[in-house]
Scaffold this motif. Sequence first.
Motif, PDB file in Angstrom:
ATOM      1  N   SER A  58      -1.083   6.336   2.108  1.00 34.78           N
ATOM      2  CA  SER A  58      -1.002   4.908   2.404  1.00 34.78           C
ATOM      3  C   SER A  58      -1.714   4.539   3.698  1.00 34.78           C
ATOM      4  O   SER A  58      -2.032   3.378   3.911  1.00 34.78           O
ATOM      5  CB  SER A  58       0.460   4.470   2.480  1.00 34.78           C
ATOM      6  N   ALA A  60       1.182   3.872  -3.094  1.00 39.43           N
ATOM      7  CA  ALA A  60       0.811   5.260  -2.824  1.00 39.43           C
ATOM      8  C   ALA A  60       1.940   6.211  -3.205  1.00 39.43           C
ATOM      9  O   ALA A  60       1.702   7.233  -3.860  1.00 39.43           O
ATOM     10  CB  ALA A  60       0.434   5.433  -1.357  1.00 39.43           C
ATOM     11  N   SER A  76       0.832  -1.208   0.000  1.00 39.09           N
ATOM     12  CA  SER A  76       0.000   0.000   0.000  1.00 39.09           C
ATOM     13  C   SER A  76       0.863   1.253   0.000  1.00 39.09           C
ATOM     14  O   SER A  76       0.611   2.211  -0.742  1.00 39.09           O
ATOM     15  CB  SER A  76      -0.920  -0.014   1.217  1.00 39.09           C
ATOM     16  N   THR A  77       1.907   1.243   0.810  1.00 40.52           N
ATOM     17  CA  THR A  77       2.811   2.394   0.874  1.00 40.52           C
ATOM     18  C   THR A  77       3.575   2.568  -0.437  1.00 40.52           C
ATOM     19  O   THR A  77       3.695   3.686  -0.948  1.00 40.52           O
ATOM     20  CB  THR A  77       3.795   2.228   2.043  1.00 40.52           C
TER      21      THR A  77
END
Length: 178
Positions: free
Chosen positions: A139, A20, A16-17
Amino acid sequence: MGRVSEVYRRRAQLWSTVLAVFFVAALNLDAIRITRSLANDPVLRASLIAQATEAVKQETPPAHLTPPAPVEVKTPLPTPAAETAPSATAGALRQLQTDISTINQLGIPVGWEDNPPQQNVWWWVNKVLGLLLTGLAASLGAPFWFDVLKKVSSLRAAGRMPPPPDTSNTRRDPPDPA
């Protein structure tokens, strides 16, 4: 099972990070630059406030999803209509183009064409910090930010409650002279 869940959670958070930060960098969504632009440009700030006010007035109610009817095992699954997916995609594409043109008309500093890279070292440090800040904030996800907003709005209600108003309606008659 607990260890597997923890590994999955960590990997999902890492992906996710990474995604993002990638999308933030690709779109040049620099939080520091956007904040400076809004702080220093009253015309941009006023146009953004007017657009937000208009969007709130025209807010459409969320689409109500109807639960699917239970399907028996013996019945074959219905085939989707051939026109449904392309028309939905075309509608979503038109909405995206409308949103992008609205953002471009507002003048928010987004995108690389508006802000090409420069040779200054401090420009690059500022750019990387702004992109990382935006990427990390994105994120965290919507549930995190909604919880933060809920806590911040509850701070307004914190503190001592004011005393209730005196609602006693008892009349006191003057003392009887006799």
